[in-house]
Design an enzyme around this catalytic site. Structure first.
Site, short mmCIF file in Angstrom:
data_model
loop_
_atom_site.label_atom_id
_atom_site.label_comp_id
_atom_site.label_asym_id
_atom_site.label_seq_id
_atom_site.Cartn_x
_atom_site.Cartn_y
_atom_site.Cartn_z
N CYS A 1 0.86 -1.15 0.00
CA CYS A 1 0.00 -0.02 -0.14
C CYS A 1 0.93 1.39 -0.12
O CYS A 1 0.49 2.31 -0.44
CB CYS A 1 -1.08 -0.18 1.09
SG CYS A 1 -0.24 -0.26 2.89
N VAL B 1 0.10 4.26 -2.44
CA VAL B 1 -0.36 5.72 -1.97
C VAL B 1 0.44 6.65 -2.62
O VAL B 1 0.07 7.81 -2.79
CB VAL B 1 -0.15 5.81 -0.42
CG1 VAL B 1 -0.37 6.93 -0.01
CG2 VAL B 1 -1.28 4.58 0.44
#
Lengths: 500, 518
Positions: free
Chosen positions: B153, B157
């Site tokens: 992630c 991001v």
């Protein structure tokens, strides 16, 4: 049998140095240069092990390390049993670390204690885009409603939190105020911070300082009358019950343990620790920070100890007793004498089965050095060791108090290097983690997980030593290792497929 | 002191003794600021009530004990199913340590995977250098035939662009220009591990079929007689894949198993560590474009992959973790229809044996109430089998199940008289399940290892079927698919039913119902 027991020390050193050169040849130049600094052959008398440490892992090498979240939620905060620890961010981090560290505790899970539950904000795309603070606010309300007996909350940040600009500190302050000063601790342990678990430990320690100690009220810190014999166990995570088999010895020698950090620990115990007369520190790496802080702020001395194996246990009991009066000193002698018959029986039973066996270790925290004494008590020899996330002060302690001349040292070892080292050195036992276990067992090398005690334990204290001895014996002397070769096939050396 | 060298007591017994129990009681009383035991008891009882259930089900922000993991785990699982393939996850390194541990704890096998080890500076400047160095190191050290890239992630991001990064890395010489580096973006905040499986597999097929990121001509499909088979994210991949191969062989159908990780998660202990073993060859992965059809054993693990394959002109067909008689019937008949091969008598005999076993044992299962949780396909497959057995799968819960799954489950319930009082719960977690088990009790719970907490709290006996299974060994080696797999599931359920009768009737001073014949 390994060459370590059959060759002279100079030959061993030369072989180990050659081995290091050999593994470095696989790397691109830049990587070889960097990795060379983390590998060495220990020279007796040196102040440290001659390796660089606590530096970034190199991309793509298959480091064994974890992250800051693992260091904070997984190690330091997670075991505090009466608080709820929120894995704040996407679902994975909390899921993979759910219940896997075996931090034992007593309590009614889900009602007054919460260690083996997985609480997460389970971030979705909209939380990334719009921020997660509102969700966190609501989440804390829901916790309060469904778990009214929780004594506090920590917010364990996963990677996105620090990247999307959430203000978990503001949320924590506001919700703490709303709930009458409830302890709510924001922890900035995003996984990309630092180079390993280690920074997570430090961040978690600092969070205790800022959000527990700095918010102490007279009411929180005076739940019992102090005595001159109050100590706190620092840096024992009660894996397989380690802190309990340690606590019992301290109590038997006349001390009163007022807090456990953090295995089977509670918020009240953290809050009470500034009243301790001495902090005793087992895992130096993960909790030296808060120990130093308490020394500076509250004047509490701290001492390191080692409860692996009878030699180090006795040494440690005497060292701890040295901070107290004769009553405690006599208590320490009494405890040592009481357990001597058990120690003698264990050594008599297991030493003949383990004498001369060699061990290679690669673990985290304190274990790459602390368990060496326990192996030596059984007549075994550690021929290689390294830290997953150690710093130079760990390597200093290792060099000055633990390892022998010629020991192979490997910092932040990766899959390739470790396999090569073991393949060449042929130890009788490897002690490392779950990711390494099956690699070496496939190679026919006995193995014990030395993070989780391979689902056994406790290994600390006198009650732990027989278990440690039994487990090492069952690993090394298991009949299964005589079955790895089909009888119709010629014996071949273990080899590493990936390197060929 | 209870410890002794002759009979060593470990944690299982040591702490139950009086010395330790006294010590723990003192600790609690003196230092823990523990809650009043009466209050603990009151809340414990309250947590079993319909009132608590209502509050529990009203949760919007908090997830407790979810039965799902994140995308990259599925990506890694799919990637190691290709010959000589090293999964490379771009982002923070701790994630990779977690995936490897998680898979190793389930399969009791090594799990090899690398990270690009991004840290704060990469968060600011992007992870291009990590990708470039990482690919070079992995390539040199581990000599893979392919490196399959996915993301954590963190990389998602900050918006790292895998396609561009891999291209640049190749230009910088990290790996040879023609070395296969398929990729998939696998954000942890979208979907779950089954989504990651889907994305990674699609990424790999796209790489081989659609011109290797613009570096090779796209493949022209020339249909042949082969059938592709995709297992999906499956904790039983070792047993199931081998069972599927056996069935294909019995039917004399030519096939390609895509993402075949059944060997790499089941290597022998013979003195050699096989970092790579078995797997779909890269040649087969490319040639899979020519197949007549692709069958997926798990619809919700392969939605994007199947759409992609259908887009290349193949017939695609999805099952839902086919457990039991009818599900296997449908699979075999589909195979027969597509291949034009008859279902051999050997398989008809196997079918008959499963039906025979069900008839023999039916009296013990009929009418028993079950709760099931797990991945959406597994839930569906097990539910269908329980309905065949005359059992009632009252609560079926899937944290990563969606609305479509819910509707399909409800349709399944509606199709059977035994499904009339049954409900599907998408997007719920195991704390919801706890309330369900207290307020609407069932006889047995089917789920993964984490179900043992529910078993302890609610007294509902747990039958371990699912992923992960950490606390029992080797079940992943036996199939749950096909007639033989159905037999394994049947036996597992029956064993628990009989054990439970024995447990309830093993009462000192009585000798009734503790039967030796059943």
């Amino acid at each position: 049998m390994s060459f370590a027991t059959t060759e002279s020390i100079e030959e061993i050193k030369a072989r180990n140095k050659e081995l290091i050169q050999e593994v470095l040849t696989v790397y691109p130049d830049k990587t070889a240069k960097r990795r060379a600094k983390h590998l060495n052959v220990h020279e007796a008398g040196k102040a440290d092990c001659g390796v660089k440490s606590n530096l970034k892992s190199i991309p793509g090498v298959m480091t064994i390390r974890g992250c800051a979240y693992a260091g904070s939620k997984g190690v330091v905060w997670g075991p505090i049993k009466d608080m709820i620890h929120i894995s704040h961010g996407p679902v994975g981090c909390g899921q993979y670390s759910w219940g896997s560290r075996r931090n034992y505790y007593a309590g009614t899970t889900g009602i007054d204690t919460f260690v083996t539950l997985q609480f997460t904000s389970d971030f979705q795309e909209k939380d990334i885009v719009f921020g997660g603070d509102k969700k966190l606010v609501k989440l804390i309300d829901e916790l309060q409603e469904l778990f009214p007996l929780n004594n506090g909350i920590t917010i364990q940040s996963e990677c996105p939190i620090g990247l999307i600009g959430d203000d978990i500190e503001a949320v924590s302050k506001a919700k703490s105020k709303e709930y009458g000063g409830k302890t709510i601790v924001p922890v900035r342990c995003e996984g990309f911070r630092g180079v390993s678990q280690s920074l997570g430990h430090h961040i978690a320690n600092d969070a205790v300082r800022d959000w527990v100690f700095d918010r102490l009220t007279p009411e929180k810190s005076s739940r019992f009358e102090p005595t001159p014999y109050d100590v706190a166990i620092i840096g024992d995570y009660n894996i397989g019950g380690d802190a309990w088999s340690s606590r019992i010895l301290l109590e038997e020698m006349g001390l009163r343990v007022i807090a456990q950090w953090s295995g089977d620990g509670s918020l009240a115990e953290l809050e009470a620790t500034p009243k301790a007369k001495l902090n005793i520190l087992h895992c130096y790496r993960s909790m030296n920070y808060i120990s130093r802080h308490m020394e500076e702020k509250f004047g509490i001395p701290w001492c390191e100890y080692n409860f692996f194996g009878p030699t180090k246990i006795a040494e440690s009991l005497r060292r701890i007793a040295g901070y107290f009066d004769d009553r405690i000193k006599e208590g320490a002698e009494r405890v040592i004498a009481k357990y001597q018959p058990l120690v003698d029986a264990v050594v008599a039973k297991y030493r003949p089965r383990l004498e001369g066996k060699t061990v290679m270790l690669f673990v985290g925290g304190l274990r790459p050095r602390h368990v060496i004494g326990a192996y030596e008590d059984l007549g075994m020899e550690v021929v290689g060791t390294g830290y997953e996330f150690g710093h130079n002060d760990d390597y200093q302690r290792t060099a000055q108090h633990y390892v022998k001349d010629g020991t192979l040292i490997y910092d932040d070892v990766n899959g390739y290097e470790f396999e090569r080292f073991v393949e060449k050195m042929q130890p009788d036992l490897v002690g490392s983690g779950i990711k390494e276990k099956y690699v070496f067992q496939k190679m026919g090398v006995p193995f014990r997980q030395m993070h989780s005690w391979d689902y056994s334990g406790p290994y600390h204290g006198y009650d732990g030593f027989p278990i440690f001895a039994r487990d090492m014996d069952m690993a090394i002397n298991s009949p299964v290792w005589r079955k790895t070769k089909a009888p119709w096939k010629a014996a071949a050396e273990p080899r590493l497929m990936a390197a060929e | 002191m209870t410890q002794n060298a002759e009979h060593v007591l470990d944690h299982v017994e040591l702490f139950r003794g009086p010395e330790y129990q006294q010590m723990l009681a003192n600790k609690k009383k003196m230092f823990e600021n523990a809650q009043d035991p009466a209050e603990v008891e009151r809340i414990r009882e309250w947590s079993k009530t319909p009132e608590y259930r209502e509050k529990n089900f009203a949760r919007e922000a908090l997830t407790i004990n979810p039965a799902k993991a994140c995308q990259p785990l599925g990506a890694v699982f799919a990637s190691v199913g290709f010959e000589g393939t090293l999964p490379f996850v771009h982002g923070s390194q701790g994630c990779v340590a977690y995936y490897r541990s998680h898979l190793s704890r389930h399969f009791k096998e090594p799990s090899s995977c690398v990270s690009s080890s991004m840290t704060e500076d990469a968060a600011v400047f992007g992870g291009l250098n990590n990708m470039t160095d990482g690919l070079a190191n992995s390539y040199n050290m581990y000599k893979p035939k392919m490196i399959a890239v996915s993301t954590t992630c963190m990389a998602e991001v900050i918006g790292d662009d895998l396609n561009a990064f891999i291209k640049t890395s190749k230009e910088k010489g990290s790996v040879p220009q023609h070395f296969d580096v398929p990729f998939a973006h696998t954000p942890a905040f979208v979907g779950s591990h089954i989504t990651g499986y889907d994305n990674a597999l699609k990424g790999i097929l796209e790489h081989f079929w659609d011109g290797k990121a613009g570096t090779a001509p796209k493949l022209e499909r020339a249909p042949n007689e082969k059938i592709n088979f995709i297992g999906g994210f499956d904790g039983y991949t070792v047993g199931n894949t081998r069972e599927i191969k056996r069935i294909f062989d019995l039917m004399d159908v030519q096939y390609t198993i895509l993402a075949d990780n059944s060997d790499v998660f089941d290597t022998p202990t013979d003195g050699e560590f096989r970092m790579y073993d078995g797997g779909t060859t890269l040649e087969d992965a490319a040639n899979a474009v020519h197949a007549k059809a692709t069958i997926s054993a798990q619809q919700w693990c392969t939605e994007k992959t199947l759409a992609f394959i259908a887009g290349h002109g193949q017939e695609v067909l999805a099952f839902n973790h086919p457990v039991g008689v009818s599900a296997t019937d449908e699979l075999l008949m589909a195979l027969s229809r597509i291949s034009g091969k008859e279902i051999p008598e050997a398989l008809a005999r196997e079918r008959g044996r499963l039906v025979d076993a069900m008839a023999d044992s039916s009296a013990h299962i009929h009418g028993k109430k079950f709760a099931i949780y797990g991945d959406p396909d597994l839930c569906y497959g097990l539910t269908a089998f329980l309905l065949e057995l005359g059992a009632e799968p009252v609560h079926v819960l899937s944290t990563n199940g969606n609305k479509a799954w819910h509707d399909k489950m409800q349709a399944l319930f509606a199709s059977s008289p035994f499904g009339q009082n049954c409900h599907a719960y998408p997007g719920r977690d195991l704390w919801h399940m706890r309330s369900l088990l207290f307020t609407e009790p069932v006889d047995f719970l089917i789920g993964n290892t984490h179900g043992k907490y529910l078993e302890r709290d609610t007294g509902t006996p747990l039958i371990r079927i699912g992923f992960p299974i950490f606390d029992r060994h080797h079940h992943h080696r036996s199939p749950v698919w096909g007639y033989q797999g159905g037999m394994n599931v049947l036996v597992k359920i029956l064993d628990k039913i009989f054990d439970e009768i024995d447990r309830k009737t093993s009462v000192a001073g009585t000798d009734y119902s503790f039967d030796i014949i059943r």
